[in-house]
Write an enzyme that holds these catalytic residues in place. Sequence first.
Site, PDB file in Angstrom:
ATOM      1  N   CYS A 194     -11.168   2.749  -0.384  1.00 13.15           N
ATOM      2  CA  CYS A 194      -9.794   3.143  -0.060  1.00 13.15           C
ATOM      3  C   CYS A 194      -9.457   2.377   1.205  1.00 13.15           C
ATOM      4  O   CYS A 194     -10.237   2.386   2.164  1.00 13.15           O
ATOM      5  CB  CYS A 194      -9.699   4.648   0.190  1.00 13.15           C
ATOM      6  N   ASP A 235       0.869  -1.191   0.000  1.00 12.47           N
ATOM      7  CA  ASP A 235       0.000   0.000   0.000  1.00 12.47           C
ATOM      8  C   ASP A 235       0.899   1.232   0.000  1.00 12.47           C
ATOM      9  O   ASP A 235       2.075   1.161   0.374  1.00 12.47           O
ATOM     10  CB  ASP A 235      -0.917   0.029   1.230  1.00 12.47           C
ATOM     11  N   SER A 236       0.312   2.359  -0.387  1.00 12.21           N
ATOM     12  CA  SER A 236       1.051   3.617  -0.338  1.00 12.21           C
ATOM     13  C   SER A 236       1.444   3.947   1.111  1.00 12.21           C
ATOM     14  O   SER A 236       2.407   4.663   1.334  1.00 12.21           O
ATOM     15  CB  SER A 236       0.185   4.744  -0.891  1.00 12.21           C
ATOM     16  N   GLY A 280      -3.151   9.308  -3.760  1.00 14.48           N
ATOM     17  CA  GLY A 280      -4.475   9.619  -4.288  1.00 14.48           C
ATOM     18  C   GLY A 280      -4.569  10.790  -5.258  1.00 14.48           C
ATOM     19  O   GLY A 280      -5.394  10.775  -6.162  1.00 14.48           O
ATOM     20  N   THR A 283      -6.010   3.016  -5.212  1.00 10.95           N
ATOM     21  CA  THR A 283      -5.425   3.961  -6.160  1.00 10.95           C
ATOM     22  C   THR A 283      -4.438   3.226  -7.074  1.00 10.95           C
ATOM     23  O   THR A 283      -4.464   3.392  -8.304  1.00 10.95           O
ATOM     24  CB  THR A 283      -4.729   5.110  -5.397  1.00 10.95           C
ATOM     25  N   CYS A 299      -4.310  -1.418  -2.194  1.00 11.94           N
ATOM     26  CA  CYS A 299      -4.465   0.023  -2.406  1.00 11.94           C
ATOM     27  C   CYS A 299      -5.349   0.197  -3.644  1.00 11.94           C
ATOM     28  O   CYS A 299      -5.022  -0.320  -4.726  1.00 11.94           O
ATOM     29  CB  CYS A 299      -3.085   0.632  -2.650  1.00 11.94           C
ATOM     30  N   GLU A 304      -3.220   9.161   7.695  1.00 13.91           N
ATOM     31  CA  GLU A 304      -1.759   8.963   7.788  1.00 13.91           C
ATOM     32  C   GLU A 304      -1.187   9.777   8.952  1.00 13.91           C
ATOM     33  O   GLU A 304      -0.264   9.362   9.617  1.00 13.91           O
ATOM     34  CB  GLU A 304      -1.065   9.386   6.485  1.00 13.91           C
ATOM     35  N   HIS A 331      -7.480   2.861   3.493  1.00 11.37           N
ATOM     36  CA  HIS A 331      -7.284   3.650   4.723  1.00 11.37           C
ATOM     37  C   HIS A 331      -8.602   3.854   5.486  1.00 11.37           C
ATOM     38  O   HIS A 331      -8.599   4.022   6.696  1.00 11.37           O
ATOM     39  CB  HIS A 331      -6.740   5.048   4.388  1.00 11.37           C
TER      40      HIS A 331
HETATM   41  N1  DGL Z   1      -4.954   3.066   0.678  1.00 10.12           N
HETATM   42  C1  DGL Z   1      -4.901   3.747  -0.583  1.00 10.12           C
HETATM   43  C2  DGL Z   1      -6.149   3.377  -1.391  1.00 10.12           C
HETATM   44  O1  DGL Z   1      -6.775   2.364  -1.120  1.00 10.12           O
HETATM   45  C3  DGL Z   1      -4.680   5.205  -0.359  1.00 10.12           C
HETATM   46  C4  DGL Z   1      -4.114   5.874  -1.528  1.00 10.12           C
HETATM   47  C5  DGL Z   1      -3.364   7.135  -1.224  1.00 10.12           C
HETATM   48  O2  DGL Z   1      -2.203   7.029  -0.836  1.00 10.12           O
HETATM   49  O3  DGL Z   1      -3.933   8.206  -1.422  1.00 10.12           O
HETATM   50  O4  DGL Z   1      -6.533   4.058  -2.336  1.00 10.12           O
END
Ligand code: DGL
Length: 274
Positions: free
Chosen positions: A193, A11-12, A44, A76, A74, A159, A195
């Site tokens: 998402c 993930d990011s 994102g 995105t 993730c 975050e 997060h």
């Molecule tokens: N967890 C990522 C997602 O599902 C977040 C993406 C981001 O870093 O903006 O889209």
Amino acid sequence: MNKKAPIGIFDSGYGGLTVFQEVQNAMPDYDYIYLGDNARAPYGNRSFDVVYEFTLEAVKFLFDQGCPLVVLACNTASAKALRTIQQEDLPKINPSNRVLGVIRPSTEEIGALSESRHVGVLGTTGTIQSESYLIELKKFAPDIVVSQHACPMWVPLIENEKYDHPAGIQFIEEDVKMLLAKDSHIDAIILACTHYPVIKDKIQEIAGKHIKVVSQGPIVADKLSHYLLSHPEMDVQLSKNGTKTFYSSESVSVFNEKAARFLGYPVAAIHHSF
Ligand code: DGL
């Protein structure tokens, strides 16, 4: 036969931990390597090319650690990079390795969650603009009316653990209400998402009890275990000692502290800079 190796989860940032946790609970025997590109999160608002470039770097890193299977936890990255990686990069890098995303498994399930057939999707700007949910839902539940809304502030709030602050709560309220204002018949909201499950209770409270707020973690975990049952050629390549290894592109002390709060147990990550 190659040495057996862990499942890679990317993930990011911290959001993928919500998927990792469910996958690990459902399949505790497997070994896992989690990679969070926290230093470059959020993804994102980044362009298609940049998300693709960063995601490919992450996938290559996990392949280099031996992982034959990588899950992009993730949306995105799944929306902007998965298809190109599967179609163009994998055949060149290692045709027997696999990269899976989170959008397809989620859209396969959404149809069963809505009685009104009106569903809301909340995601990052990148995921919403890609229209991946609209495209995939047309295939699996063509009768569903989908309303989407982008929440560009939510990943930074999560975050940075600012979602409980009054300003954070205001953003969450505004965005949920904006989605619901698009269609008063929505009876299920998919958190598109990884997060967002961190703030699921708040979203549920704002949306009201009559709306199902759905996290992807349990769906992805269920689909992944079925995938491995139906792909024994992949399953035999995976090691099963119940270990978890964490990498972050951010300072590991920061990652360890936050990841431990997400997961509820101590984490000792290894730094990896891109
Ligand atoms: N967890 C990522 C997602 O599902 C977040 C993406 C981001 O870093 O903006 O889209």
